[in-house]
Design a protein around this motif. Structure first.
Motif, PDB file in Angstrom:
ATOM      1  N   THR A 255     -24.296  48.657  31.013  1.00 49.33           N
ATOM      2  CA  THR A 255     -23.525  49.618  30.057  1.00 49.33           C
ATOM      3  C   THR A 255     -22.080  49.588  30.215  1.00 49.33           C
ATOM      4  OG1 THR A 255     -25.752  50.904  29.854  1.00 49.33           O
ATOM      5  CG2 THR A 255     -23.530  51.927  29.008  1.00 49.33           C
TER       6      THR A 255
ATOM      7  N   LYS B  44     -25.368  43.924  21.135  1.00 51.32           N
ATOM      8  CA  LYS B  44     -25.450  45.294  20.998  1.00 51.32           C
ATOM      9  C   LYS B  44     -25.689  45.905  22.454  1.00 51.32           C
ATOM     10  CE  LYS B  44     -26.465  45.140  15.967  1.00 51.32           C
ATOM     11  NZ  LYS B  44     -25.196  45.903  15.800  1.00 51.32           N
TER      12      LYS B  44
ATOM     13  N   ALA C  58     -30.649  52.747  26.066  1.00 49.35           N
ATOM     14  CA  ALA C  58     -31.961  53.384  25.958  1.00 49.35           C
ATOM     15  C   ALA C  58     -32.771  53.213  27.255  1.00 49.35           C
ATOM     16  CB  ALA C  58     -32.614  52.880  24.736  1.00 49.35           C
TER      17      ALA C  58
ATOM     18  N   SER D  95     -35.679  50.213  21.037  1.00 52.47           N
ATOM     19  CA  SER D  95     -34.122  50.025  20.695  1.00 52.47           C
ATOM     20  C   SER D  95     -33.909  48.890  20.104  1.00 52.47           C
ATOM     21  CB  SER D  95     -33.462  50.511  22.166  1.00 52.47           C
ATOM     22  OG  SER D  95     -33.986  49.468  23.095  1.00 52.47           O
TER      23      SER D  95
ATOM     24  N   ASP E  97     -27.363  48.967  22.656  1.00 52.43           N
ATOM     25  CA  ASP E  97     -28.643  49.818  22.541  1.00 52.43           C
ATOM     26  C   ASP E  97     -29.694  49.603  23.571  1.00 52.43           C
ATOM     27  OD1 ASP E  97     -27.049  49.437  20.001  1.00 52.43           O
ATOM     28  OD2 ASP E  97     -28.413  50.183  18.919  1.00 52.43           O
TER      29      ASP E  97
ATOM     30  N   THR F 260     -32.635  47.587  15.990  1.00 54.18           N
ATOM     31  CA  THR F 260     -31.293  47.402  15.507  1.00 54.18           C
ATOM     32  C   THR F 260     -31.194  45.791  15.428  1.00 54.18           C
ATOM     33  OG1 THR F 260     -30.356  47.834  17.516  1.00 54.18           O
ATOM     34  CG2 THR F 260     -30.598  49.519  15.965  1.00 54.18           C
TER      35      THR F 260
END
Length: 248
Positions: A106, A62, A68, A167, A64, A170
């Motif tokens: 990212t 993920k 973040a 973060s 996330d 999840t």
């Protein structure tokens, strides 16, 4: 008996100066250790991204935490600047490095994700960059002293630092649901924990609640991840097939 002479004002002042110098020296040393650990934190996902490069897919990893962290590093770089707080060069250096590295991470997720996920990543990233630019512009334009700027930027940093540390929630939810830690990298969890401890100590040496609060909570977040890792390591099927259909 002659009365014991009381310490002179100059002697007391000298002792205070020595104590202050020693505290600043220790704080600098702790900050350097914090930079080293934070560097390890930022580099810890490298095995994850090697796996992504080899598979040419983000698999069930993920983005996330990386998304973040971009925002977190951006606001902390601004907080550590002399325009907001003095004597925080170590905060600027490591967060500036982390800002650009997390953008790279990212970008990898963007390249190797399906289009619907790419759109979500792109929109969040653009929103973060716009937010940072607006924050810097508004604070530098309308707030005129470092003390006032610190009071405004500090709480914002707390919010985004907590978002960075939490973060992985999840991912933790996925770990509990699947009883598998395959997609919760151990190095990232461990360095999160160590990073929180060191930066909490750094801020306690020269009291800064804006650094203590989020990093204290970050220590708890990292510890929780490590506990989950110990609990579900034995039940993890490391050879299970990857499914890239999971939502990010």
């Amino acid at each position: 008996m002659e009365p014991t002479p009381s310490p002179s004002v100059n002697t007391l002042y000298s002792l205070d100066v020595v104590a202050m110098v020693n505290t600043n020296t220790i704080r600098t040393a702790v900050g350097i250790v914090g930079n080293v650990i934070s560097f390890g934190l930022f580099m810890s996902p490298v095995p994850t991204f090697i796996s992504i490069f080899k598979a040419k897919s983000v698999q069930n990893f993920k983005p996330d935490p990386y998304i973040a962290t971009i925002l977190n590093c951006g606001v902390w770089t601004f907080y550590g600047s002399p325009f907001v707080t003095p004597d925080n060069t170590l905060v600027i250096t490591i967060n500036g490095f982390g800002f650009f590295l997390e953008i790279f991470y990212t970008s990898v997720f963007f390249v190797y994700s399906a289009w619907n996920k790419r759109r979500k990543i792109m929109l969040i990233f653009l929103a973060e960059i716009i937010f940072i630019a607006l924050l810097v512009f508004l604070v530098m334009t309308f707030v005129h002293t470092p003390k006032e700027r610190k009071v405004i930027v500090g709480p914002i940093c707390i919010v985004f630092n907590i978002l960075m540390y939490f973060s992985p929630l999840t991912v933790m939810r996925q770990v509990i649901r699947t009883k598998s830690v395959k997609y919760m990298p151990f190095l990232l969890s461990f360095t999160n924990f160590a990073n929180g401890i060191v930066w909490t100590a750094y801020a306690l040496l020269k009291w800064d609640p804006f650094i203590v609060i989020p990093n204290g909570l970050g220590t708890l977040s990292g510890l929780t991840q490590l506990i989950l890792y110990v609990m579900y390591y034995r039940t993890t099927n490391w050879d299970e097939d990857d499914d890239d259909s999971a939502n990010i």
